[in-house]
Design a protein around this motif. Structure first.
Motif, PDB file in Angstrom:
ATOM      1  N   GLY A 124      -3.287   7.494 -32.195  1.00 33.24           N
ATOM      2  CA  GLY A 124      -4.727   7.403 -32.343  1.00 33.24           C
ATOM      3  C   GLY A 124      -5.122   6.887 -33.709  1.00 33.24           C
ATOM      4  N   MET A 125      -6.378   6.487 -33.811  1.00 30.45           N
ATOM      5  CA  MET A 125      -6.910   6.013 -35.081  1.00 30.45           C
ATOM      6  C   MET A 125      -8.368   6.448 -35.213  1.00 30.45           C
ATOM      7  SD  MET A 125      -7.364   2.129 -36.556  1.00 30.45           S
ATOM      8  CE  MET A 125      -5.595   1.858 -36.685  1.00 30.45           C
ATOM      9  N   HIS A 126      -8.670   7.116 -36.311  1.00 31.44           N
ATOM     10  CA  HIS A 126     -10.047   7.454 -36.661  1.00 31.44           C
ATOM     11  C   HIS A 126     -10.514   6.330 -37.574  1.00 31.44           C
ATOM     12  CE1 HIS A 126     -12.949  10.859 -38.164  1.00 31.44           C
ATOM     13  NE2 HIS A 126     -13.593   9.807 -37.678  1.00 31.44           N
ATOM     14  N   SER A 127     -11.238   5.379 -37.013  1.00 35.45           N
ATOM     15  CA  SER A 127     -11.513   4.138 -37.739  1.00 35.45           C
ATOM     16  C   SER A 127     -12.847   4.224 -38.486  1.00 35.45           C
ATOM     17  CB  SER A 127     -11.480   2.950 -36.778  1.00 35.45           C
ATOM     18  OG  SER A 127     -12.603   2.947 -35.918  1.00 35.45           O
ATOM     19  N   VAL A 128     -13.467   3.084 -38.714  1.00 33.64           N
ATOM     20  CA  VAL A 128     -14.701   3.046 -39.490  1.00 33.64           C
ATOM     21  C   VAL A 128     -15.912   2.957 -38.559  1.00 33.64           C
ATOM     22  CG1 VAL A 128     -13.668   2.120 -41.568  1.00 33.64           C
ATOM     23  CG2 VAL A 128     -14.398   0.551 -39.786  1.00 33.64           C
ATOM     24  N   HIS A 129     -17.086   3.166 -39.136  1.00 32.67           N
ATOM     25  CA  HIS A 129     -18.315   3.326 -38.363  1.00 32.67           C
ATOM     26  C   HIS A 129     -18.616   2.102 -37.502  1.00 32.67           C
ATOM     27  CE1 HIS A 129     -21.747   5.443 -37.239  1.00 32.67           C
ATOM     28  NE2 HIS A 129     -22.430   5.524 -38.363  1.00 32.67           N
ATOM     29  N   GLY A 130     -18.632   2.300 -36.186  1.00 33.69           N
ATOM     30  CA  GLY A 130     -19.040   1.262 -35.254  1.00 33.69           C
ATOM     31  C   GLY A 130     -17.989   0.242 -34.891  1.00 33.69           C
TER      32      GLY A 130
END
Length: 312
Positions: free
Chosen positions: A67-73
């Motif tokens: 998984g990846m908690h990426s950047v806004h939007g």
């Protein structure tokens, strides 16, 4: 890649403490997704959850997959690159109404129109929860919040209408607290080739509690909900003619009409049409170009002498 090992919901629970507000609808969605994942028959290392920013975007921490908690939007853009580079993976995007429809709106609509092989779960609580209760792109006009003390002046987005307008090939809606319905919609989304957008009505009991009570209350939900099933008739009003629901209709008119309906509120799959997935087309095009002209040379390309850039 399929797995020969029988997985259980427990196998998809990470060792991270789940941290949402007590009573948040995200807990129910997480439990439903973890319960459904074994049905895919896919090894955990071949499943990826990509999220943006927001309460819902903590999701990858709680899934025992990649998984990846990426950047806004930007989750749809990152997931697009991953799905194109690794078509063997099952790629899921988890986003909220603020993350997806505000700063991420452009990325969302282009993922939908391209029909990348992604499954997008859009948690819609009609509020910004993580940043403490500002109005969101799906908040109703007149909504009083910390950022709109005199009431919002904006007309809200309707996510499913937006998706159909962007030529989405699979569009559905479900509810956080209806485990059976949510699981059935996830099952249909997972089987779809291309981008599947699933809007999930999700209660924020801190900043927008009860937004969907009419749809959940046993005393009102039968009249408030329009449950859609492919091949079964429905009526847009009690005295209206019956219409047979056809999710495979290539003409989006009926699906768009359903997406505009508020009373009753449609849930289920509105549209599921077949068209080529972007990643498959891109990889086929690349393979054809390499077969025709041979692999490129990076050093020659940088020097401006590669056959890919110099013609004639």
């Amino acid at each position: 890649m399929p797995t020969d090992i029988a997985l259980t919901p427990k196998d998809f629970k990470s060792d991270q403490e789940v941290r949402w507000c007590p009573g948040c609808g995200d807990y129910a969605i997480l439990a439903a997704v973890q319960g459904f994942m074994p049905e895919l028959g896919i090894a955990r290392e071949n499943i990826v959850f990509v999220s943006g920013i927001g309460c819902s975007s903590r999701f990858p921490y709680y899934m025992n997959t990649y998984g990846m908690h990426s950047v806004h939007g930007r989750a749809p853009a990152i997931a697009t690159g991953l799905a194109c580079a690794r078509p063997d993976l099952s790629v899921w995007v988890v986003t909220g109404d603020g993350d997806a429809l505000s700063i991420g709106g452009n990325h969302l609509i282009h993922a939908l129109r391209r029909n990348v092989n992604l499954k997008i779960l859009l948690f819609n609580n009609e509020i910004y929860g993580l940043t403490k209760g500002q109005y969101s792109p799906t908040s109703e006009r007149g909504k009083i919040t910390r950022s709109t003390p005199m009431g919002s002046l904006d007309e809200p987005f309707r996510p499913l209408s937006l998706a159909i307008g962007a030529e989405a090939s699979f569009v559905a809606r479900t509810i956080d607290s209806d485990r059976g319905h949510l699981t059935d919609v996830l099952r249909q989304a997972a089987a779809h080739q291309g981008t599947a957008l699933v809007e999930i009505y999700q209660n924020c009991n801190i900043f927008n509690d009860g937004a969907f009570d009419t749809l959940k209350n046993p005393a009102t939900r039968d009249d408030a909900l329009l449950r859609l099933e492919h091949g079964r008739p429905y009526r847009l009003a009690p005295d209206a003619e019956e219409i047979v629901h056809d999710v495979e209709d290539p003409d989006p008119t009926a699906a768009f009409t359903l997406s505009r309906l508020r009373h009753p509120t449609p849930i289920g799959v509105l549209r599921s049409v077949r068209r080529p997935a972007y990643d498959q087309l891109m990889n086929r095009q690349t393979a054809g170009a390499v077969a025709e002209r041979g692999p490129g040379d990076l050093a020659a390309l940088l020097a401006g002498t590669d056959s890919w850039t110099v013609r004639g």
